[in-house]
Each structure stands twice: as C-alpha cells, then as structure tokens.
Scaffold this motif. Structure first.
Motif, PDB file in Angstrom:
ATOM      1  N   ASP A 158       7.968 -17.317   2.252  1.00  0.00           N
ATOM      2  CA  ASP A 158       9.285 -17.630   2.810  1.00  0.00           C
ATOM      3  C   ASP A 158       9.502 -16.812   4.088  1.00  0.00           C
ATOM      4  O   ASP A 158       8.754 -15.889   4.407  1.00  0.00           O
ATOM      5  CB  ASP A 158      10.410 -17.353   1.816  1.00  0.00           C
ATOM      6  CG  ASP A 158      11.642 -18.236   2.070  1.00  0.00           C
ATOM      7  OD1 ASP A 158      11.650 -18.944   3.097  1.00  0.00           O
ATOM      8  OD2 ASP A 158      12.558 -18.219   1.251  1.00  0.00           O
ATOM      9  N   GLN A 159      10.549 -17.127   4.827  1.00  0.00           N
ATOM     10  CA  GLN A 159      10.802 -16.503   6.118  1.00  0.00           C
ATOM     11  C   GLN A 159      11.023 -15.004   5.959  1.00  0.00           C
ATOM     12  O   GLN A 159      11.595 -14.541   4.979  1.00  0.00           O
ATOM     13  CB  GLN A 159      12.022 -17.140   6.781  1.00  0.00           C
ATOM     14  CG  GLN A 159      12.332 -16.585   8.159  1.00  0.00           C
ATOM     15  CD  GLN A 159      13.389 -17.398   8.889  1.00  0.00           C
ATOM     16  OE1 GLN A 159      13.265 -18.600   9.034  1.00  0.00           O
ATOM     17  NE2 GLN A 159      14.437 -16.714   9.359  1.00  0.00           N
ATOM     18  N   ILE A 160      10.546 -14.258   6.952  1.00  0.00           N
ATOM     19  CA  ILE A 160      10.752 -12.808   6.965  1.00  0.00           C
ATOM     20  C   ILE A 160      12.250 -12.532   6.863  1.00  0.00           C
ATOM     21  O   ILE A 160      13.029 -12.985   7.708  1.00  0.00           O
ATOM     22  CB  ILE A 160      10.178 -12.190   8.255  1.00  0.00           C
ATOM     23  CG1 ILE A 160       8.659 -12.387   8.308  1.00  0.00           C
ATOM     24  CG2 ILE A 160      10.537 -10.711   8.359  1.00  0.00           C
ATOM     25  CD1 ILE A 160       8.032 -12.041   9.649  1.00  0.00           C
ATOM     26  N   PRO A 161      12.685 -11.803   5.842  1.00  0.00           N
ATOM     27  CA  PRO A 161      14.127 -11.579   5.652  1.00  0.00           C
ATOM     28  C   PRO A 161      14.749 -10.785   6.798  1.00  0.00           C
ATOM     29  O   PRO A 161      14.114  -9.913   7.387  1.00  0.00           O
ATOM     30  CB  PRO A 161      14.180 -10.771   4.345  1.00  0.00           C
ATOM     31  CG  PRO A 161      12.878 -11.051   3.659  1.00  0.00           C
ATOM     32  CD  PRO A 161      11.878 -11.224   4.762  1.00  0.00           C
ATOM     33  N   ASP A 162      15.999 -11.086   7.090  1.00  0.00           N
ATOM     34  CA  ASP A 162      16.735 -10.328   8.095  1.00  0.00           C
ATOM     35  C   ASP A 162      16.794  -8.852   7.701  1.00  0.00           C
ATOM     36  O   ASP A 162      16.997  -8.517   6.537  1.00  0.00           O
ATOM     37  CB  ASP A 162      18.161 -10.857   8.238  1.00  0.00           C
ATOM     38  CG  ASP A 162      18.228 -12.154   9.023  1.00  0.00           C
ATOM     39  OD1 ASP A 162      17.204 -12.541   9.610  1.00  0.00           O
ATOM     40  OD2 ASP A 162      19.303 -12.780   9.036  1.00  0.00           O
ATOM     41  N   GLY A 163      16.635  -7.991   8.698  1.00  0.00           N
ATOM     42  CA  GLY A 163      16.731  -6.568   8.465  1.00  0.00           C
ATOM     43  C   GLY A 163      15.511  -5.952   7.825  1.00  0.00           C
ATOM     44  O   GLY A 163      15.560  -4.807   7.370  1.00  0.00           O
ATOM     45  N   SER A 164      14.413  -6.679   7.807  1.00  0.00           N
ATOM     46  CA  SER A 164      13.201  -6.181   7.153  1.00  0.00           C
ATOM     47  C   SER A 164      12.501  -5.100   7.966  1.00  0.00           C
ATOM     48  O   SER A 164      12.608  -5.035   9.191  1.00  0.00           O
ATOM     49  CB  SER A 164      12.205  -7.321   6.929  1.00  0.00           C
ATOM     50  OG  SER A 164      12.627  -8.183   5.917  1.00  0.00           O
ATOM     51  N   ILE A 165      11.764  -4.254   7.252  1.00  0.00           N
ATOM     52  CA  ILE A 165      10.755  -3.387   7.839  1.00  0.00           C
ATOM     53  C   ILE A 165       9.409  -4.040   7.532  1.00  0.00           C
ATOM     54  O   ILE A 165       9.116  -4.327   6.371  1.00  0.00           O
ATOM     55  CB  ILE A 165      10.820  -1.970   7.245  1.00  0.00           C
ATOM     56  CG1 ILE A 165      12.144  -1.300   7.625  1.00  0.00           C
ATOM     57  CG2 ILE A 165       9.635  -1.124   7.714  1.00  0.00           C
ATOM     58  CD1 ILE A 165      12.387   0.030   6.933  1.00  0.00           C
ATOM     59  N   ILE A 166       8.620  -4.296   8.562  1.00  0.00           N
ATOM     60  CA  ILE A 166       7.324  -4.944   8.388  1.00  0.00           C
ATOM     61  C   ILE A 166       6.222  -3.897   8.454  1.00  0.00           C
ATOM     62  O   ILE A 166       6.190  -3.070   9.371  1.00  0.00           O
ATOM     63  CB  ILE A 166       7.080  -6.012   9.477  1.00  0.00           C
ATOM     64  CG1 ILE A 166       8.138  -7.118   9.401  1.00  0.00           C
ATOM     65  CG2 ILE A 166       5.686  -6.608   9.341  1.00  0.00           C
ATOM     66  CD1 ILE A 166       7.992  -8.172  10.493  1.00  0.00           C
ATOM     67  N   LEU A 167       5.303  -3.942   7.496  1.00  0.00           N
ATOM     68  CA  LEU A 167       4.122  -3.090   7.514  1.00  0.00           C
ATOM     69  C   LEU A 167       2.884  -3.961   7.655  1.00  0.00           C
ATOM     70  O   LEU A 167       2.731  -4.951   6.930  1.00  0.00           O
ATOM     71  CB  LEU A 167       4.042  -2.254   6.231  1.00  0.00           C
ATOM     72  CG  LEU A 167       5.197  -1.287   5.996  1.00  0.00           C
ATOM     73  CD1 LEU A 167       4.998  -0.549   4.683  1.00  0.00           C
ATOM     74  CD2 LEU A 167       5.335  -0.301   7.147  1.00  0.00           C
ATOM     75  N   LEU A 168       2.019  -3.598   8.600  1.00  0.00           N
ATOM     76  CA  LEU A 168       0.807  -4.354   8.882  1.00  0.00           C
ATOM     77  C   LEU A 168      -0.405  -3.612   8.329  1.00  0.00           C
ATOM     78  O   LEU A 168      -0.682  -2.489   8.732  1.00  0.00           O
ATOM     79  CB  LEU A 168       0.655  -4.553  10.392  1.00  0.00           C
ATOM     80  CG  LEU A 168       1.828  -5.250  11.102  1.00  0.00           C
ATOM     81  CD1 LEU A 168       1.589  -5.273  12.613  1.00  0.00           C
ATOM     82  CD2 LEU A 168       2.034  -6.660  10.565  1.00  0.00           C
ATOM     83  N   GLN A 169      -1.109  -4.263   7.399  1.00  0.00           N
ATOM     84  CA  GLN A 169      -2.301  -3.667   6.807  1.00  0.00           C
ATOM     85  C   GLN A 169      -3.547  -4.256   7.467  1.00  0.00           C
ATOM     86  O   GLN A 169      -3.840  -5.436   7.320  1.00  0.00           O
ATOM     87  CB  GLN A 169      -2.349  -3.919   5.305  1.00  0.00           C
ATOM     88  CG  GLN A 169      -3.581  -3.318   4.636  1.00  0.00           C
ATOM     89  CD  GLN A 169      -3.688  -3.680   3.176  1.00  0.00           C
ATOM     90  OE1 GLN A 169      -2.754  -4.202   2.573  1.00  0.00           O
ATOM     91  NE2 GLN A 169      -4.836  -3.412   2.577  1.00  0.00           N
ATOM     92  N   THR A 170      -4.271  -3.416   8.187  1.00  0.00           N
ATOM     93  CA  THR A 170      -5.505  -3.854   8.838  1.00  0.00           C
ATOM     94  C   THR A 170      -6.745  -3.392   8.081  1.00  0.00           C
ATOM     95  O   THR A 170      -7.852  -3.799   8.414  1.00  0.00           O
ATOM     96  CB  THR A 170      -5.588  -3.298  10.268  1.00  0.00           C
ATOM     97  OG1 THR A 170      -5.823  -1.875  10.213  1.00  0.00           O
ATOM     98  CG2 THR A 170      -4.320  -3.573  11.051  1.00  0.00           C
ATOM     99  N   GLY A 171      -6.555  -2.524   7.099  1.00  0.00           N
ATOM    100  CA  GLY A 171      -7.678  -1.963   6.362  1.00  0.00           C
ATOM    101  C   GLY A 171      -8.247  -0.714   6.985  1.00  0.00           C
ATOM    102  O   GLY A 171      -9.127  -0.070   6.407  1.00  0.00           O
TER     103      GLY A 171
END
Length: 272
Positions: free
Chosen positions: A145-158
């Motif tokens: 589903d759509q990225i929720p408003d006010g989210s903190i996004i973490l990107l896992q690259t390994g």
C-alpha cells in the motif's frame, strides 16, 4: 502499559518545555502512540572502528581518569572528539540547504513515529553503486500500500553486514581527498528523492550505508532534494535486516548540537 512509552515521552517534552531554564522554548504539544513491542537497537557503537567519511576527523576517546581514588571509590572519565558525520548519525537539513534546519531545530515529530523498510539488498549485492529508484519505492507500495503520511523510511541495501570493514563498506580503506574517487556503496537516486518530496509526505529517511547519496555521487543531488525540503537523513544505520517491511516505529534522537549540521544518533525501532 500499552501507551507507557508515549506518556513518558509526552511528560519529558512537557517538563523541559515548562522548565524555568528554558524560557525561550515554546511548549511542544505532541502525542504519538507508541505500542509496546520488541526494541531493536539500530545504532553502531562509537570506537576506534567507527566508520567516518574519508575526509572527516575520526572518533577519539581520551582517558582522563580510571581507577580507585585516594578516598576509596572508583572513578572514570573521558574526553571524546570526532566529526559530526560518522558512525550512526543524522544529516540535518542545513548540511546541504542554506536555510535548512540545524540539528537542534529539527522537530521531534520528524525524529520519531511510524516507519517502513524498503529492502533492495538483492540488487545492491550485484552492484555496489546501486541507486534506489522510484520504481523500487513504487514496487514496495504495490506490495504494501502507499507509503503512509508522516513515515520514516529506512533503506536496506545489505551493506550493513560489511560494517566496519572500510574496504568492503566504503570501497576503500584510504583516507583524505584522494580517497573520495574510490568510494563505492549504494544510495538513493536523486530523482527518487525528488519524487518522495513532491509526491509523498515523509518525515525522515535512513540508510545502512555511509551516505544517502551513493558513493560515486559528484553533486549530492539526493541530499539537496531532501534537505531543501527539511527532510533529515540517518546514515550508517545498523541491523536493518532485523526489521519487517512495515508495522514498526522509530525513535531517532541525535546529539543536540546548537547550529550543527548533524551529529551522533541513537536510533531504536519498536516492532509491534
């Protein structure tokens, strides 16, 4: 007990807002419902192994005292030094935006709240210069589903599994300006950052590499896009493989350096 952490945070904020020593600080009205859950530390310890940008001052710990005193009690104390940007840390908007917020000006609500994780480790394992794309962001949305408003996004690259091996993690174990050309690690593509700024409402973003821009970046377009919009970035985030894709919260509190462009960050996840 369910909202014990939420109440505690609100109490602390209210106390310091009303303290007579903080007359210039306006009262902050903030209430975030943090469910009780499993706590996961996403922070690397600071030591002689801590990874810093190749042109930055590394961490140093100087012993001032350690041992039994003449009066019979044990006492230890240290001095520490290092650049703002090293180990698990925050990039405040002013780092790449002239009128951006300094680290002490970032609103608390941008540093804690609901979060998601986007895992591109399979792609990054094939290409150390991989840049997380808008397609990757939309692919996550197609599944969750759509990225929720006010989210903190973490990107896992390994790349977190390579820390603190500088050759593996940075692409070089050399230091100084001449080492910049040898930096190789994934980041977020500038056009994807721009899409997040324009099409989604996020509070912060983090990554398990030394920079939100990939290692070979020349103009740091991702930093500029995010920080012009007062979106801070967390870098060298640890243990992202322990997190689910969603349904967790983040508390990310940096050292509050007045006017600072960043600082050491203690970041914790609460997994429901």
């Amino acid at each position: 007990m369910k909202y014990l952490l939420s109440s505690l945070i609100l109490l602390i904020v209210s106390f310091f807002s009303c303290s007579p020593k903080q007359e210039k600080v306006e009262k902050v009205e903030m209430e975030i419902d943090f469910p009780m859950g499993k706590l996961i530390d996403l922070t690397y310890e600071f030591s002689e192994e801590t990874v810093y940008w190749v042109t930055s001052k590394e961490f140093e710990l100087e012993e001032v005292a350690k041992g039994q005193t003449e009066k019979g009690y044990f006492y230890s104390a240290y001095n520490f030094s290092g650049a703002e940007h090293g180990g698990t840390h925050i990039d405040a908007p002013i780092h790449f935006a002239e009128n951006g917020q300094s680290v002490d000006e970032i609103p608390l609500e941008n540093l804690m709240g609901k979060a998601i994780k986007i895992d591109v480790s399979e792609k990054a394992s094939q290409n150390p210069d991989y840049q997380v794309s808008q397609f990757d962001l939309e692919f996550w949305e197609a599944e969750h589903d759509q990225i929720p408003d006010g989210s903190i996004i973490l990107l896992q690259t390994g790349f977190g599994k390579k820390y603190p091996d500088k050759m593996e993690y940075l692409g070089t174990d050399q230091r100084g300006p001449e080492a910049v050309k040898d930096l190789h690690f994934p980041g977020l593509a500038p056009d994807a950052a721009k899409w997040l700024v324009e099409e989604r409402n996020i509070h912060a973003i983090g990554i398990d590499t030394p920079s939100i821009d990939y290692g070979q970046s020349q103009n740091f377009g991702t930093h500029v896009a995010l920080m012009t919009a007062n979106i801070p970035a967390f870098e060298n985030v640890a243990n992202l493989e322990k997190l689910p894709a969603k349904d967790f919260h983040i508390i990310a509190l940096p050292m509050k350096i007045k006017g600072g462009s960043g600082g050491p960050l203690r970041i914790v996840a609460i997994v429901e």
